[in-house]
Design a protein around this motif. Sequence first.
Motif, short mmCIF file in Angstrom:
data_model
loop_
_atom_site.label_atom_id
_atom_site.label_comp_id
_atom_site.label_asym_id
_atom_site.label_seq_id
_atom_site.Cartn_x
_atom_site.Cartn_y
_atom_site.Cartn_z
N CYS A 17 6.50 -4.43 -0.92
CA CYS A 17 6.70 -4.61 -2.37
C CYS A 17 5.37 -4.86 -3.07
O CYS A 17 5.12 -4.33 -4.17
N GLY A 18 4.50 -5.67 -2.46
CA GLY A 18 3.20 -5.94 -3.05
C GLY A 18 2.35 -4.68 -3.16
O GLY A 18 1.69 -4.45 -4.18
N LEU A 19 2.37 -3.83 -2.13
CA LEU A 19 1.62 -2.57 -2.19
C LEU A 19 2.24 -1.61 -3.20
O LEU A 19 1.52 -0.95 -3.97
N ALA A 20 3.57 -1.52 -3.19
CA ALA A 20 4.25 -0.60 -4.10
C ALA A 20 3.95 -0.94 -5.55
O ALA A 20 3.78 -0.04 -6.39
N ALA A 21 3.87 -2.21 -5.87
CA ALA A 21 3.57 -2.62 -7.25
C ALA A 21 2.15 -2.25 -7.65
O ALA A 21 1.88 -1.92 -8.81
N ARG A 22 1.23 -2.28 -6.71
CA ARG A 22 -0.18 -2.03 -7.01
C ARG A 22 -0.52 -0.55 -7.03
O ARG A 22 -1.46 -0.14 -7.73
N ILE A 23 0.18 0.30 -6.25
CA ILE A 23 -0.26 1.69 -6.10
C ILE A 23 -0.07 2.53 -7.37
O ILE A 23 -1.07 3.21 -7.76
N LEU A 43 8.87 7.91 -1.09
CA LEU A 43 8.63 7.82 -2.53
C LEU A 43 7.15 7.87 -2.87
O LEU A 43 6.76 8.36 -3.93
N GLY A 44 6.31 7.36 -1.95
CA GLY A 44 4.87 7.38 -2.20
C GLY A 44 4.23 8.72 -1.91
O GLY A 44 3.07 8.94 -2.28
N GLY A 45 4.95 9.61 -1.24
CA GLY A 45 4.38 10.90 -0.87
C GLY A 45 3.40 10.80 0.29
O GLY A 45 2.52 11.65 0.44
N PHE A 46 3.57 9.76 1.13
CA PHE A 46 2.67 9.56 2.26
C PHE A 46 3.21 10.27 3.50
O PHE A 46 4.38 10.63 3.58
N GLN A 47 2.34 10.43 4.50
CA GLN A 47 2.82 10.80 5.82
C GLN A 47 3.54 9.58 6.39
O GLN A 47 2.98 8.49 6.43
N VAL A 48 4.78 9.73 6.80
CA VAL A 48 5.49 8.63 7.45
C VAL A 48 6.16 9.20 8.69
O VAL A 48 6.92 10.16 8.62
N TRP A 49 5.82 8.61 9.82
CA TRP A 49 6.18 9.20 11.11
C TRP A 49 7.18 8.32 11.85
O TRP A 49 7.07 7.09 11.85
N ASN A 50 8.12 8.97 12.50
CA ASN A 50 9.24 8.29 13.16
C ASN A 50 8.82 7.83 14.56
O ASN A 50 8.47 8.65 15.41
N PRO A 51 8.88 6.53 14.84
CA PRO A 51 8.45 6.04 16.16
C PRO A 51 9.36 6.44 17.30
O PRO A 51 9.01 6.22 18.47
N ALA A 52 10.52 7.04 17.01
CA ALA A 52 11.41 7.49 18.09
C ALA A 52 10.74 8.52 18.98
O ALA A 52 11.20 8.76 20.10
N ILE A 53 9.63 9.12 18.53
CA ILE A 53 8.97 10.13 19.37
C ILE A 53 8.32 9.52 20.60
O ILE A 53 7.98 10.25 21.54
#
Length: 690
Positions: free
Chosen positions: A459-465, A127-137
């Motif tokens: 939640c705290g970061l999401a509210a601030r961004i 939802l933030g449009g960030f790079q989010v990487w899967n640790p399964a690698i």
Amino acid sequence: MPAGRIRTMCPMNCHPTYCGMLVEVGADGRAHRIDGDPDNPDSHGFLCVRGRAAVEIPHNERRLRVPLRRAGARGSGAWREIGWPAALDEIAGQIRATRPDRVGVWFGHGAYVTTIARPLIMRFGHLGGFQVWNPAIVCWALGAYGLALTGVLEANTKEDLAAHSNLVVLWGANLASQPTTAPHLVAARRRGARVVVIDVRRSEAARQADEVYLIRPGTDAALALAIAHVLVAEGLIDRAFIDRHTVGFDAYAASLGAATPAWAAAHTGLAAADIVHLARLYATTRPAMILVGGSSLAKHRDGWQPGRAISTLPALTGQLGIPGGGLGPRHRSFPTGDAFADLAAADRRPPGDYVPSHMASMAKVMEDGKLDILLLLGTDLLSSFADAGRLERHLGRVGLIVAYDIFPNETIRRVADIVLPGTVWLEEIGLKDTATHLYLMEKALEPQWQARALADVLCGLAARIPVADFFPWVDVEDYLTAYLAPQAGGLSVRGLREAGGFVERGRLSHVPYADHRYPTPSGKIELYSERAAALGLSPLPAFTPRETGGGPERPGLEFRQGRTLTAFHAFYDAGRALPTLARVDPEPELWIHPVDATARSLGPGQPIEIYNERGAFEARARVTEDVLPGVVWMRDGWPGLNVLTSGAPCLEPKASDGLDPRIPGGQASFEAQVEIRPRGPVPAAPGRSS
């Protein structure tokens, strides 16, 4: 929290191998004792040394207590305390000041020991449009990639193994990783089942084996292809099953012509006669189950190939979809029955320049200065990545590195700018699921010091961004109930409590593929895979010999690493934070064969330096015949160990990201050629040897 005994699950292993525990909480609000839960249907009261040491986690004086901001140069050890509002304000402010796709989110097992955080982390990133990487690698995914090409991702359960298997092949599968499987293996043996171990070392599983075969690292696919050659050449196949439920047999059979036992013997180090014996034993002992290793088996340049080749064997012999056959329990095998709700919001991710979960590509983004902020959630990045020395140099180009964790670790000490103290599993509500059951993990303790649950931090970061619609639920219990909703009967947190804390998975089957519907484009087992060809890979199972002498790697000893009962990767500061684990596993030991030790003037227990062109690592020598000449092995997770490993990509980004969104194939190679030299005198009293 009220005093008493709290039923929960151990945080010290990976899916689906979880053990139940009973935590005694005193009137002082502290955890005083942890025991195995005798009523747990998966572990039946068993708790290994890792689980017993978990009582040392919650009140540990080494825990991170307050948010910290770096006060000097990275790695200087100079920190100042900052409050939570200031920490979240700074992180959110820097995120707002850059493009979303210049923000990276990398997380590990430490962030989701209670399961609930994983979908939230992915949702936050999407939802933030960030790079989010899967640790399964860094773990199971590359091995599963090969299985997925064939079409066998689900596994028969350990209970089915105990009741029905007459032959069990532990192929790179170590019982230190699957302790709850061990009693079922013992039960199968008591019933008369034969147990075979194939590995690069004589592991804990060898104690339960009738036959043990040590092979050279990275040659599992060659062995599987030679076994398939014997099956076809000697007519030890189920032609009716092949005709009904597979595609590509004729092409596969033709490709096996050169994969003779003699050819495989030259690669694996096994005698050709042993390979023939294994093939005949597997084909003539029914039902036979293969347990494929979940991680270490795949940690080399062509690590997807073993799963691809091994998974054809039950298809050739008609042993899929039957009790006691197929593929048995492994880390992150996809369980049968009902799934969970997909709350990760991947379909709502805004357009952006996204980098796949591909280790080499992720490192390149950092190297090129295209990442401004890196959020590390419950992971020791410098331990989990291959070629860690090079990665650390790249991290110098990342402007802000934030680490959320329980204990300090090498990544925090060396490169972090802001450190956030996290809760442990007993300080929040959570969930765990095994191949057969779902478990509620009740909150037993109040958070210590200023630790916060990751859901609250996000939640705290999401509210601030801000990140809109990040947490549309009333509270965490409401979120968990939404996650559980697809389970039979619309399972809820309340329903789990009323059931005593655990229930069987909805619509569970102990034997997958009984209907012979397979997750491939053809709906059949694909011995020839058009999907593989479209991704630039061999459409047929194959083996790629390791090149020697022609590349940057100097010839030397083959280095491999894996799991033991005394450690859980790099978590809890590589186990150093927990006194019990630090005592039983005090320092790194390198397993080395007597032939190789003698050639290097090394004795048992001698301090050594392991080195190659990438770096060096200090350890002690464990001189043992439990590895082959030319091979050395060590427990994983030690800080600094992965400066030795290659980091070469195992698949191209297109291939790694293009097969199945659940299975990122972006692992880099964790193999290495190393040399060993003495670092000091041999101890007067001999160290451990075997």
